[in-house]
Design an enzyme around this catalytic site. Sequence first.
Site, short mmCIF file in Angstrom:
data_model
loop_
_atom_site.label_atom_id
_atom_site.label_comp_id
_atom_site.label_asym_id
_atom_site.label_seq_id
_atom_site.Cartn_x
_atom_site.Cartn_y
_atom_site.Cartn_z
N SER A 13 0.82 -1.22 0.00
CA SER A 13 0.00 0.00 0.00
C SER A 13 0.85 1.27 0.00
CB SER A 13 -0.95 0.00 1.20
OG SER A 13 -0.21 -0.10 2.41
N GLN A 48 10.08 13.12 1.19
CA GLN A 48 9.91 14.55 1.46
C GLN A 48 10.17 15.41 0.25
OE1 GLN A 48 12.03 15.48 5.40
NE2 GLN A 48 12.83 13.49 4.81
N GLY A 49 11.30 15.11 -0.43
CA GLY A 49 11.84 16.04 -1.41
C GLY A 49 10.91 16.41 -2.53
N GLY A 50 10.48 15.42 -3.33
CA GLY A 50 9.61 15.77 -4.44
C GLY A 50 9.57 14.73 -5.52
N ARG A 268 23.73 10.89 -6.90
CA ARG A 268 23.75 10.44 -5.50
C ARG A 268 24.96 9.58 -5.15
NH1 ARG A 268 17.62 9.17 -3.55
NH2 ARG A 268 17.36 11.25 -2.72
N GLU A 360 9.52 0.32 -6.13
CA GLU A 360 10.90 -0.02 -5.76
C GLU A 360 11.22 -1.50 -5.95
OE1 GLU A 360 12.00 1.85 -2.09
OE2 GLU A 360 13.88 0.71 -1.93
N SER A 375 11.62 8.12 -8.01
CA SER A 375 10.99 6.93 -7.45
C SER A 375 9.48 7.14 -7.29
CB SER A 375 11.62 6.59 -6.10
OG SER A 375 10.96 5.49 -5.56
N LEU A 376 9.10 8.27 -6.71
CA LEU A 376 7.67 8.56 -6.63
C LEU A 376 7.07 8.60 -8.04
CD1 LEU A 376 7.56 11.37 -3.89
CD2 LEU A 376 6.72 9.02 -3.67
C1 LIG Z 1 12.81 8.89 4.00
C2 LIG Z 1 12.60 8.71 2.51
C3 LIG Z 1 12.55 9.82 1.69
C4 LIG Z 1 12.36 9.65 0.32
N1 LIG Z 1 12.24 10.76 -0.49
C5 LIG Z 1 11.92 10.60 -1.80
C6 LIG Z 1 11.64 11.74 -2.62
O1 LIG Z 1 11.67 12.88 -2.18
N2 LIG Z 1 11.32 11.51 -3.92
C7 LIG Z 1 11.24 10.25 -4.47
O2 LIG Z 1 10.93 10.11 -5.65
N3 LIG Z 1 11.49 9.17 -3.70
C8 LIG Z 1 11.81 9.32 -2.38
N4 LIG Z 1 12.03 8.21 -1.60
C9 LIG Z 1 11.90 6.90 -2.21
C10 LIG Z 1 10.47 6.55 -2.42
O3 LIG Z 1 9.65 7.13 -1.44
C11 LIG Z 1 10.24 5.05 -2.37
O4 LIG Z 1 11.23 4.37 -3.02
C12 LIG Z 1 8.95 4.72 -3.07
O5 LIG Z 1 7.93 5.54 -2.56
C13 LIG Z 1 8.64 3.26 -2.88
O6 LIG Z 1 7.28 3.07 -3.14
P1 LIG Z 1 6.72 1.61 -3.22
O7 LIG Z 1 5.27 1.75 -3.40
O8 LIG Z 1 7.48 0.83 -4.22
O9 LIG Z 1 7.09 0.97 -1.80
P2 LIG Z 1 6.66 1.43 -0.32
O10 LIG Z 1 6.17 2.80 -0.28
O11 LIG Z 1 7.82 1.06 0.55
O12 LIG Z 1 5.44 0.46 -0.01
C14 LIG Z 1 5.61 -0.92 0.06
C15 LIG Z 1 4.37 -1.50 0.68
O13 LIG Z 1 4.44 -2.92 0.67
C16 LIG Z 1 4.11 -3.43 1.95
N5 LIG Z 1 4.73 -4.74 2.11
C17 LIG Z 1 6.01 -5.07 2.36
N6 LIG Z 1 6.13 -6.41 2.47
C18 LIG Z 1 4.90 -6.94 2.28
C19 LIG Z 1 4.36 -8.24 2.30
N7 LIG Z 1 5.11 -9.33 2.59
N8 LIG Z 1 3.03 -8.42 2.08
C20 LIG Z 1 2.21 -7.36 1.85
N9 LIG Z 1 2.67 -6.08 1.83
C21 LIG Z 1 4.00 -5.88 2.04
C22 LIG Z 1 4.60 -2.37 2.90
O14 LIG Z 1 3.99 -2.49 4.17
C23 LIG Z 1 4.19 -1.11 2.15
O15 LIG Z 1 2.82 -0.83 2.35
C24 LIG Z 1 12.23 8.35 -0.23
C25 LIG Z 1 12.30 7.25 0.59
C26 LIG Z 1 12.48 7.40 1.96
C27 LIG Z 1 12.55 6.19 2.83
#
Ligand SMILES: Cc1cc2nc3c(=O)[nH]c(=O)nc-3n(C[C@H](O)[C@H](O)[C@H](O)COP(=O)(O)OP(=O)(O)OC[C@H]3O[C@@H](n4cnc5c(N)ncnc54)[C@H](O)[C@@H]3O)c2cc1C
Length: 396
Positions: A13, A48-50, A268, A360, A375-376
Amino acid sequence: MADSSFDVLVIGSGASGLAAAVSAQRAGGRVALATKGALQSCNSAKAQGGIQAAFGDDDSPEQHAEDVWKSSHETADRGLVEILTGEAPAAIHWLEELGVEFTRENGGYRLARCGGASRKRLLQVGDRTGHAITTALRDSAESSGIQTFPKSPLAGLARTENGWRARCGDHTIDATTVVLAAGGRCFRVAKERGELSTNHPGATGEVTQIAVDLGAEVRDFDALQYHPNGGAWPQNMQGYSIPETTRAYGAVLLNADGEEFTDSLGPRDAVSQAIVEEVEKGKGLETPDGRPAVYLDTTRVSEADANVSLPYMLRRYRAGGIDPLRERLFTYPVLHYQNGGLVIDANAETTLEGLYACGEIAGGTHGRNRMMGNSLLECCVFGRRAGKAAAEKAKT
Ligand SMILES: Cc1cc2nc3c(=O)[nH]c(=O)nc-3n(C[C@H](O)[C@H](O)[C@H](O)COP(=O)(O)OP(=O)(O)OC[C@H]3O[C@@H](n4cnc5c(N)ncnc54)[C@H](O)[C@@H]3O)c2cc1C
């Protein structure tokens, strides 16, 4: 025997899972979303960043793609990169439709230049961009009839005659197609290495392993990214990622002698490496609890820029007794992001038919080194593609 069955099951999520679920639902699928903790728990909300998109007069999706290609050291999948940057403006408008209000100035978006970028391209919502995006996506998912299964981690996935059977916590769910959006593994890896991480405790990577065990291919999987600016002091800020926008708005990295030792807006990996080497040369600092560090001179950021684009960061540090506009911060690289992951095609389908991956957990879009803000963007662009394709395949 499954207790429920859907066209599309989304795992995770964060921004990518929510974007996939909303898109699958809009494409006419009956959609379920299962996640490990509460729906709000994810890395995306911490961003946070964008988010990058080429809106500047001097910019274009092609220029954006060129910057991604260079920052990846020519290791990214060019086809995926072109989709990422080409669909970026439309993804921003889609988020706006869902209620995200990007910071604006002079009649347009407030754009910042982030590390590795040749143009100002980073859109922001103050310094809580990820929070704003996930809130809007979650509101949309929750109000559109998507069935959610919080506290239901995926623990097993198997093929069935018509699709997939997933064990998610106490539930057994059948779905014609599955979208894996469970994020990266940096929280677990940092713990194993005894290091700090910016990541949420849910970032443990077992879903990738489940896919690999089923035969899915991965790429660039060993390439983990350090965020150049982890907070090093005070203790309650250790592991906090100081937004890269501090550097976009004028902060620079300094060694113990107050000298600039690298291009603070380089890619980076280059910036992180330069910090580590400066410390190894004996030109770094030590925090009061003995950790390595250099300075991030945030006193160069104007109060006006900080108030608009860094209010959360200011609040966090000021609560810890440090005013970033009056004193330099102690910083050191911290484990942050999984660059590689499951191999996907243009529709975000993995090498296994009917199994999709976005965000990711997927590889290729950033090659071995991701640019900030992409990434967002990847979550939204490929989340939308994955959801739509998964719903359409389920109907055929
Ligand atoms: C502090 C921080 C700042 C960042 N700043 C930026 C930024 O400014 N700009 C940018 O582009 N990116 C930024 N990033 C990176 C970016 O936010 C993330 O890489 C990206 O949002 C990942 O999204 P996602 O949906 O792939 O994973 P996530 O947002 O990590 O979501 C993964 C989901 O999967 C769930 N999950 C995990 N394992 C299981 C399982 N076994 N079964 C069911 N669910 C599971 C988790 O609970 C979570 O809900 C930042 C990251 C961090 C940590």
